[in-house]
Design a protein around this motif. Structure first.
Motif, mmCIF file in Angstrom:
data_model
loop_
_atom_site.group_PDB
_atom_site.id
_atom_site.type_symbol
_atom_site.label_atom_id
_atom_site.label_comp_id
_atom_site.label_asym_id
_atom_site.label_seq_id
_atom_site.Cartn_x
_atom_site.Cartn_y
_atom_site.Cartn_z
ATOM 1 N N LEU A 12 1.143 -1.288 0.285
ATOM 2 C CA LEU A 12 -0.100 0.159 0.275
ATOM 3 C C LEU A 12 1.119 1.149 -0.348
ATOM 4 O O LEU A 12 0.487 2.019 -0.860
ATOM 5 C CB LEU A 12 -0.974 0.232 1.434
ATOM 6 N N LEU A 15 1.853 1.443 -3.639
ATOM 7 C CA LEU A 15 0.819 2.053 -4.731
ATOM 8 C C LEU A 15 1.189 3.455 -3.999
ATOM 9 O O LEU A 15 0.879 4.507 -4.777
ATOM 10 C CB LEU A 15 -0.112 1.068 -4.433
ATOM 11 N N GLY A 16 1.331 4.371 -3.050
ATOM 12 C CA GLY A 16 0.368 5.422 -2.231
ATOM 13 C C GLY A 16 1.925 6.570 -3.053
ATOM 14 O O GLY A 16 1.861 7.919 -3.333
ATOM 15 N N ARG A 19 1.520 5.503 -7.109
ATOM 16 C CA ARG A 19 0.134 5.614 -8.325
ATOM 17 C C ARG A 19 -0.473 4.397 -8.381
ATOM 18 O O ARG A 19 -1.184 4.167 -8.705
ATOM 19 C CB ARG A 19 0.113 6.939 -9.180
ATOM 20 N N ARG A 20 0.884 4.067 -9.861
ATOM 21 C CA ARG A 20 0.480 2.541 -10.609
ATOM 22 C C ARG A 20 1.718 1.641 -10.792
ATOM 23 O O ARG A 20 2.087 2.229 -10.958
ATOM 24 C CB ARG A 20 -0.271 3.092 -11.697
ATOM 25 N N GLN A 45 -7.556 -6.164 -2.899
ATOM 26 C CA GLN A 45 -8.280 -5.772 -3.813
ATOM 27 C C GLN A 45 -9.684 -6.923 -3.585
ATOM 28 O O GLN A 45 -10.249 -6.094 -3.703
ATOM 29 C CB GLN A 45 -7.783 -6.449 -5.465
ATOM 30 N N LEU A 49 -8.459 -2.578 -1.188
ATOM 31 C CA LEU A 49 -7.589 -2.001 -0.678
ATOM 32 C C LEU A 49 -6.967 -0.967 -1.573
ATOM 33 O O LEU A 49 -5.820 -0.468 -1.911
ATOM 34 C CB LEU A 49 -7.215 -2.216 0.432
ATOM 35 N N VAL A 50 -7.812 -1.992 -2.701
ATOM 36 C CA VAL A 50 -6.507 -2.413 -3.705
ATOM 37 C C VAL A 50 -7.266 -1.776 -4.874
ATOM 38 O O VAL A 50 -8.475 -2.752 -5.302
ATOM 39 C CB VAL A 50 -5.051 -2.783 -3.731
ATOM 40 N N TYR A 59 -1.605 -1.768 -10.588
ATOM 41 C CA TYR A 59 -2.373 -1.604 -9.464
ATOM 42 C C TYR A 59 -2.662 -0.373 -9.255
ATOM 43 O O TYR A 59 -1.040 0.397 -9.217
ATOM 44 C CB TYR A 59 -2.485 -2.728 -8.664
ATOM 45 N N LEU A 61 -3.823 2.200 -5.099
ATOM 46 C CA LEU A 61 -5.310 2.180 -4.313
ATOM 47 C C LEU A 61 -6.820 2.559 -4.675
ATOM 48 O O LEU A 61 -6.958 2.966 -5.427
ATOM 49 C CB LEU A 61 -4.565 3.582 -3.347
ATOM 50 N N LEU A 65 -9.979 2.764 1.172
ATOM 51 C CA LEU A 65 -9.213 3.835 1.304
ATOM 52 C C LEU A 65 -9.569 5.040 1.546
ATOM 53 O O LEU A 65 -9.181 5.335 3.003
ATOM 54 C CB LEU A 65 -7.564 3.330 0.783
ATOM 55 N N SER A 69 -9.137 7.259 5.322
ATOM 56 C CA SER A 69 -8.650 8.275 5.539
ATOM 57 C C SER A 69 -10.161 8.854 5.703
ATOM 58 O O SER A 69 -9.774 10.060 6.802
ATOM 59 C CB SER A 69 -8.234 8.138 4.186
#
Length: 249
Positions: A12, A15-16, A19-20, A45, A49-50, A59, A61, A65, A69
Motif C-alpha cells: 500500500l 502504491l501510495g 500511484r500505479r 483487492q 484496498l487495491v 494496480y 490504491l 482507503l 481516510s
C-alpha cells in the motif's frame, strides 16, 4: 510483527507513492517473488484496498482507503475544532486556508478551506506535503526537535528552484519562526504559490498543528493583515483545543 500484514502495508505504501505499479515492479521493490506479491495484491483487492487499472495490468490504491481516510480525518479533534475558524479566515482574507499535522515525517493536510471566490479548486484534504517545503511544515519543524531531527537527517528533495535543501538553511529560520509565531514559504513547494503558517497549540501547551493561508506569488510579500489573520485564527483554534495560556515560544 506479523509478516503478512507488514508486507501488505508495504504494498500500500508503494502504491501510495507511485500511484500505479505492476506485479513485477512491486516484486522488485520488495524483493519478494511475483506469486507472493500477486497473492497479497489479490487479497487487498478483495477488500477494496487495491484496484486494478481499467484495461491494464497495473494496480492502484482502492476506494475503501478513501472511506478509511475520511474516518481518520473526522476523528481528529484539531480538524473539527478548526473548520469554523478556517472558514472565517478564508472569508476575511480571500485566500484558501489549510491545517496540517505531522505524519510520518511529512505534513498531512487534515482540512482545506477553498478560496471564497467560487473558482474551481483542487481539494487538498488528505494530501501529504514534505515538511521542509511548506510553511506549515516549517512551523512543525521549528517546535518539534524530534520531527526536525528525523527530517533533516535525510536528503531534502527539491521541488522548485526555491526549495531549501540545506538543513542549516532551514534551521536558520527556526528561531525567527518561534519568535514571531509565523513561518513563510515563497514558491518552495509549487511555483506561483506562497504561504504563511502559524502554530496551533493543544491542551498540553505543545504545538499539535499548523494553520496556513495560501496565496498566488503575486501577493508576495503577504500583507500584514493576512499574517495577523492567520495568527488570530491559530490562537482561536488553540483555545478551542484547551491551549488557553497561548504562547508557543
Amino acid at each position: 510483527m506479523i509478516q503478512s500484514i507488514d508486507r501488505a502495508a508495504k504494498v500500500l505504501g508503494l502504491l501510495g507513492g507511485a500511484r500505479r505499479l505492476g506485479i513485477t515492479e512491486l516484486s522488485g521493490a520488495l524483493d519478494l517473488p511475483p506469486p507472493t506479491i500477486h497473492g497479497i495484491v489479490k487479497s487487498l483487492q478483495a477488500h477494496g484496498l487495491v484496484a486494478k487499472e481499467p484495461g491494464g495490468v497495473r494496480y492502484m490504491l482502492g476506494p475503501a482507503l478513501l472511506k478509511l481516510s475520511s474516518v481518520y480525518l473526522d476523528s481528529l479533534e484539531v480538524r473539527s475544532r478548526a473548520m469554523h475558524w478556517m472558514h472565517g479566515l478564508s472569508e476575511k482574507v480571500g485566500l484558501a486556508s489549510r491545517i496540517g499535522v505531522e505524519h510520518f515525517g511529512e505534513v498531512l493536510v487534515v482540512h482545506h478551506e477553498p478560496r471564497p471566490d467560487g473558482t474551481a479548486q483542487m481539494p487538498e484534504t488528505g494530501i501529504a506535503i514534505p515538511s521542509h517545503v511548506s510553511a506549515m511544515g516549517k512551523v512543525l519543524l521549528a517546535y518539534d526537535d524530534d520531527h526536525a531531527a528525523e527530517v533533516l537527517s535525510r536528503p531534502l528533495r527539491s521541488l522548485t528552484g526555491a526549495t531549501l535543501t540545506e538543513p542549516d538553511a532551514l534551521r536558520g529560520e527556526f528561531a525567527d519562526i518561534r519568535s514571531n509565531e509565523i513561518a513563510f514559504e515563497n514558491e518552495e513547494a509549487i511555483v506561483g504559490e506562497v504561504s504563511a503558517a502559524a502554530p496551533v497549540l493543544g491542551g498540553s501547551g505543545q504545538v499539535v498543528a499548523a494553520l496556513a493561508v495560501v496565496a498566488p506569488s503575486s501577493g508576495w510579500p503577504l500583507d500584514d493583515a493576512v499574517v495577523a489573520g492567520v495568527r488570530d485564527a491559530a490562537r482561536s483554534i488553540s483555545r478551542e483545543l484547551g491551549g488557553t495560556a497561548w504562547s508557543a515560544r
